[in-house]
Structures are given as C-alpha cells and as structure tokens.
Scaffold this active site. Structure first.
Site, PDB file in Angstrom:
ATOM      1  CB  SER A 136      -1.653 -50.166  14.209  1.00 44.19           C
ATOM      2  OG  SER A 136      -2.029 -48.752  14.547  1.00 44.19           O
ATOM      3  CB  ILE A 161     -13.127 -49.991   2.718  1.00 42.04           C
ATOM      4  CG1 ILE A 161     -12.500 -51.335   3.616  1.00 42.04           C
ATOM      5  CG2 ILE A 161     -12.382 -49.889   1.435  1.00 42.04           C
ATOM      6  CD1 ILE A 161     -10.781 -51.415   3.732  1.00 42.04           C
ATOM      7  CB  THR A 162     -11.260 -44.501   1.912  1.00 40.19           C
ATOM      8  OG1 THR A 162     -10.681 -44.357   3.085  1.00 40.19           O
ATOM      9  CG2 THR A 162     -11.648 -43.208   1.209  1.00 40.19           C
ATOM     10  N   GLY A 349     -12.290 -16.706  16.080  1.00 40.16           N
ATOM     11  CA  GLY A 349     -12.833 -16.590  17.250  1.00 40.16           C
ATOM     12  C   GLY A 349     -14.284 -17.372  17.059  1.00 40.16           C
ATOM     13  N   GLY A 350     -15.330 -16.748  17.988  1.00 41.21           N
ATOM     14  CA  GLY A 350     -16.507 -17.547  17.963  1.00 41.21           C
ATOM     15  C   GLY A 350     -17.105 -17.924  16.549  1.00 41.21           C
ATOM     16  CD  GLU A 373      -2.634 -44.195   2.580  1.00 40.06           C
ATOM     17  OE1 GLU A 373      -1.581 -44.479   2.416  1.00 40.06           O
ATOM     18  OE2 GLU A 373      -3.616 -43.799   1.824  1.00 40.06           O
ATOM     19  CB  THR A 375      -1.606 -43.936  14.108  1.00 36.65           C
ATOM     20  OG1 THR A 375      -0.589 -44.903  14.666  1.00 36.65           O
ATOM     21  CG2 THR A 375      -3.002 -44.740  14.266  1.00 36.65           C
TER      22      THR A 375
END
Length: 389
Positions: A136, A161-162, A349-350, A373, A375
């Site tokens: 940040s 790093i994406t 549900g489950g 990018e 928070t």
C-alpha cells in the site's frame, strides 16, 4: 424529452462485442476454467482463443497495430472473460496495466517497439510496482536504478507480479534519486530476456490460481537508457495516473465474476426442488437474487461511467474526478463481487461448497479484487482525500 436523447448505455457495437466475447468465453474458456484452477496452471487455451480473435489487448491504439478499442469496450471484454474464468480475464487486464504507462508517458520509439508485439499477441506485458515492504505504501520501494553512461542498472525485487514469468515485458518502477522522495522514482521497460532477470516461485494462492503471481528479481540488470518511460523522476506520477485508468479494469473483472455466479445461481434455483417445488419459488430466495442483481447492476453502471471518463482522459481531456470514480467503482464492484459470490454459494447450499460447482471458485477468485491495485481500505482513503481537497 426528445426522442434523440442519447441512451446512457453501451452502443450497439459494444453490445455486439459483448455477445461475441461471451460466446467465445463460453465455448473456449469456460470448459477449462475448473481444470485451470485445480491444477494452478496458466490458461493457455484462453490466451490462444483471445489472440486468435484479437481480444487479448483490445486497448492498443490502431497506430501501433491494435484494435483501438475504447476503455468501455475494454471493460466489456474483461467482464465477459471473467464471467467464465477470472484467471483468464487477467490476460487483457494486465496487458492494459503494463502498457498504460507507455501510452501515458512513453516516447514514440518505446510505443512503436513494445506496443506492436503486444497487439499482435506475440508478447504479454506486466506491471511491477509493489515490493515485499512496499505494498500500500508503494512510495517506500527499495528497487534502485543507477545511470551508467548510456544504460541504467537495476537492482531489487518486485512482489506480487501478475503473470510474472509468462509476460515478456515489464513496466518496472525504481528509485533513481533516493533523496527526492516520490519525485526520485522513475519507470522503465524491462524484458524477460534481459540478463539478470529471474523469477521467484509461484505463490500458492486462494484464487485466480491460473494466473501466476511471482517475484520479479533484478540483479544488475543493464538496460539501454532509452527504455526509461518519460522523464527521470516522473515514474511515481505515471504509476498513480496508470492506476486511475486500470482500477476500472479490476472493477470489470469483479463484475464478470459476480455475473457468472449470479447466472449460475439463477439456473440452479430454478431446477433445485425442495418441499415439492423449485426453491426459486420461495420468497427468501427471490429476495436474495433481487439484491444480488440490484447491487451488481449499480456497480456496473458506476464502472461504465468511470470507463467513459477514463477514455476522455486518455484523449487529453481534463477529468478532475477520474481518481474518485475509478477508486469508487473498483471498491464498490469488488465488494459487490464478494457479496454476490458468497450468496451464490449459500443458494447452492452444500453443493455450493464443493468443487463440483463453479461458485466456490468464483467466491475465492472474487476476494483478490478487494486487494490488488490498491486495497479497498486504500480506495476509501483515496476517495476521502478527493472529497476533502
């Protein structure tokens, strides 16, 4: 009201683009999404399909071999790919993230050299800002770039790093003048093939497992001086300006994830029977669906609104509230995506809690949109600062 009053909506051409991308994603991307997640492997099928249909980097201007799509069209592409597979949507999203600094501040030579291969699908482009101790607080980065004649020498490590290791090119932010604070940060293009570039192991993540997230390690990486993006010391300004545009693509990803979860949940509750009737007939279920769809559409309209402002700004218009609306749409869309996907799991549900159904994957994928990018806590700080100026 005049019948010629323009509709506040995407154009017919943009809606045609949506249908085209959705059909492609349903046919070529969605069938592999569960396997990509389960095996934590890069979605090569998605990349191949997107490149073949020129949808991998639609934002690149025509002057550099691209489709020249506007920011709203780019949002629609990312949204529709994310509806099928969030990991795959990071192909067009990160290609934009990596190249916007060049579009905003790069020399004409840099644009010609690096945008053309991306437009052709010959290379992908990632963005390297964060570090282990500078998330940040991006201005606290330690990566250094030192001028040496006609070259720069870079040392440091970038974190989170994406598409690291898959992308050929990286926009790297580094400190060039430690005494100058944020005005001592500059931006550079680093190539995967540059000597001294290496990558850390793939992070083991909660979601978006098909998109590799790794450290980019720079050890005496020597690059030509003309690979600096803009003037020396303008890198942090470029980084912030870039995020004003690309936070909107994260909102688009969040919208797509949420839409995929809503669509699946609607189909499920129509078919699932309890107490002798479809659970869609129960008012409690109907109210959940209504809230999911209502909040999703609100986030979509804000995101599209921000995309239009982004496009105006890219063409040189002064858009004073771009920072606010881009933070707002990213924050709202990602919060909505987390809520919608969680509710989709609840509606199944489950079954929703198992990997046999896609909504649990969508819920895991949605979480990162609240984090990367910037928070959502940082987005709220950004918005507040804009309001209090």
């Amino acid at each position: 009201m005049s019948p010629d009053f323009p509709t506040y909506a995407p154009s017919e051409e943009q809606e045609l683009l949506r249908r085209t991308v959705r059909e492609l994603a349903d046919a070529k991307i969605a069938p592999h999404a569960a396997e990509v997640d389960e095996d934590s492997r890069f979605p090569q099928e998605a990349l191949d399909a997107l490149v073949q249909n020129e949808l991998h980097a639609v934002h690149v201007p025509e002057a550099y071999g691209g489709a020249g799509a506007d920011a709203l069209a780019t949002v629609i592409v990312i949204e529709e790919v994310a509806r099928a597979c969030a990991s795959s949507s990071l192909i067009p999203a990160v290609n934009k993230l990596g190249t916007v600094p060049i579009l905003l501040s790069g020399s004409e030579e840099l644009k010609k050299k690096y945008l053309n291969p991306v437009a052709k699908g010959e290379a992908m482009f990632s963005y390297a800002l964060s570090e282990a101790e500078a998330g940040s607080d991006a201005a606290g980065m330690k990566t250094r770039a030192v001028r040496d004649g006609d070259h720069w020498v870079l040392n440091g490590a970038k974190m989170w790093i994406t598409n690291a290791g898959v992308s050929d090119y990286y926009t790297v932010m580094a400190v060039t003048d430690p005494a100058a604070g944020t005005r001592g940060i500059s931006a550079f293009v680093v190539e995967k093939s540059d000597e001294g570039v290496s990558f850390g192991p793939k992070e083991k993540k909660l979601g978006i497992k098909g998109s590799p997230t790794r450290q980019v390690i720079l050890e005496n990486v020597r690059i030509p001086a003309d690979r600096i993006i803009g003037a020396e010391g303008t890198g942090f300004k470029t980084a912030l300006a870039t995020l004003d545009h690309t936070r909107i693509t994260i909102a688009a990803q969040a919208l797509g994830i949420a839409q995929g979860a809503l669509d699946y949940a609607v189909g499920y509750v129509k078919e699932r029977k309890q107490f002798g009737k479809a659970i869609a007939d129960f008012q409690g279920v109907q109210f959940m669906l209504a809230d999911m769809a209502m909040r999703l559409e609100g986030a979509r309209q804000l995101t599209y609104h921000a995309a239009i402002k982004s496009e105006r700004a890219m063409h040189g218009d002064k858009v004073p509230d771009l920072t606010f609306v881009s933070s707002a749409c990213k924050c709202l869309a990602s919060d909505v995506a987390m809520d919608v996907t969680t509710d989709a799991v609840q509606l199944l549900g489950g079954y929703g809690y198992t990997r046999e159904f896609p909504v649990e994957r969508m819920m895991r994928d949605a979480k990162i949109t609240q984090i990367y990018e910037g928070t959502n806590q940082i987005q709220r700080m950004v918005m507040a600062r804009q309001l209090l100026k």
